[in-house]
Design an enzyme around this catalytic site. Structure first.
Site, PDB file in Angstrom:
ATOM      1  N   ASP A  64       1.033  -1.265   0.013  1.00  0.00           N
ATOM      2  CA  ASP A  64       0.214  -0.155  -0.031  1.00  0.00           C
ATOM      3  C   ASP A  64       0.839   1.223  -0.042  1.00  0.00           C
ATOM      4  OD1 ASP A  64      -1.820   2.134   0.819  1.00  0.00           O
ATOM      5  OD2 ASP A  64      -3.152   0.458   1.430  1.00  0.00           O
ATOM      6  N   ILE A  65       0.649   2.259  -0.788  1.00  0.00           N
ATOM      7  CA  ILE A  65       1.321   3.551  -1.036  1.00  0.00           C
ATOM      8  C   ILE A  65       1.053   4.405   0.232  1.00  0.00           C
ATOM      9  CG2 ILE A  65       1.703   3.309  -3.393  1.00  0.00           C
ATOM     10  CD1 ILE A  65      -0.301   5.745  -3.598  1.00  0.00           C
ATOM     11  N   ASN A 102     -13.825  -3.898   2.606  1.00  0.00           N
ATOM     12  CA  ASN A 102     -14.753  -3.256   2.872  1.00  0.00           C
ATOM     13  C   ASN A 102     -15.871  -3.168   1.697  1.00  0.00           C
ATOM     14  OD1 ASN A 102     -13.925  -2.284   5.455  1.00  0.00           O
ATOM     15  ND2 ASN A 102     -12.676  -0.593   4.249  1.00  0.00           N
ATOM     16  N   GLN A 129     -15.355   1.908   2.033  1.00  0.00           N
ATOM     17  CA  GLN A 129     -14.835   1.533   0.746  1.00  0.00           C
ATOM     18  C   GLN A 129     -14.383   2.811   0.056  1.00  0.00           C
ATOM     19  OE1 GLN A 129     -16.761  -1.177  -1.928  1.00  0.00           O
ATOM     20  NE2 GLN A 129     -15.035  -1.616  -2.935  1.00  0.00           N
ATOM     21  N   VAL A 130     -13.150   3.075  -0.268  1.00  0.00           N
ATOM     22  CA  VAL A 130     -12.898   4.140  -1.048  1.00  0.00           C
ATOM     23  C   VAL A 130     -12.609   3.831  -2.422  1.00  0.00           C
ATOM     24  CG1 VAL A 130     -11.015   6.065  -1.282  1.00  0.00           C
ATOM     25  CG2 VAL A 130     -11.665   5.200   0.901  1.00  0.00           C
ATOM     26  N   HIS A 185     -10.842  -5.090  -2.633  1.00  0.00           N
ATOM     27  CA  HIS A 185      -9.315  -5.351  -2.203  1.00  0.00           C
ATOM     28  C   HIS A 185      -9.376  -5.554  -0.788  1.00  0.00           C
ATOM     29  CE1 HIS A 185     -10.525  -1.214  -1.706  1.00  0.00           C
ATOM     30  NE2 HIS A 185      -9.683  -1.123  -0.726  1.00  0.00           N
ATOM     31  N   PHE A 186      -8.531  -6.418  -0.558  1.00  0.00           N
ATOM     32  CA  PHE A 186      -7.977  -6.922   0.891  1.00  0.00           C
ATOM     33  C   PHE A 186      -6.749  -6.330   1.372  1.00  0.00           C
ATOM     34  CE2 PHE A 186     -11.078 -10.233  -0.609  1.00  0.00           C
ATOM     35  CZ  PHE A 186     -11.711 -10.575   0.281  1.00  0.00           C
TER      36      PHE A 186
END
Length: 136
Positions: A33-34, A85, A92-93, A98-99
């Site tokens: 993740d960034i 999510n 959720q964005v 995705h997990f």
């Protein structure tokens, strides 16, 4: 909902946006993740575009759980959260399933969670359960 062409995760899958890959197969991709919550925070995504779990074919979903093993091994995390999510009000964005695998090395780093428990009406809970069973 983001279109397939504008979805950031689809663009990462296509190689249009760089990522630090931890694992890749025909159906899944795991990468760091960034904007991590802790060192080693990784994402595992299906290569099939879908906003919610119900949008992803079973053969892609079944590979995701096994793919979560790779970031766990890469980070050496012994305490961690797995988070997924579905929908905006569920936080959720990105509209692509995705997990998150979020290492929890100590009390200050990683995911912080509140758990606002509520009193349960057992009769309503039983009725809900019976209704769900009848639909299956």
């Amino acid at each position: 909902m983001a279109s397939l062409a504008s979805c950031i995760f689809c663009r990462i899958i296509k190689g249009e946006i760089p990522s630090f890959k931890l694992f890749e197969s025909d159906k899944t991709l795991a990468f760091l993740d960034i904007n991590p919550l802790s060192r080693g925070h990784a994402l595992v995504i299906p290569k099939h575009h879908g906003a919610k779990l119900a949008d992803i074919p079973d053969d892609h979903l079944s590979e995701i759980l096994a793919s979560l093993w790779y970031p766990l091994q890469a980070t050496g995390a012994t305490d961690y959260n797995l988070l997924q999510n579905n929908g905006r009000i569920a936080h959720q964005v990105v509209d692509h399933v995705h997990f998150h695998m979020i290492p929890k090395p100590n009390e200050k780093e990683g995911l912080g969670i509140g758990w606002p428990q509520q009193q349960t009406d057992m009769e309503k809970l039983k009725a809900l359960f019976e209704d769900l069973k009848s639909r299956m």
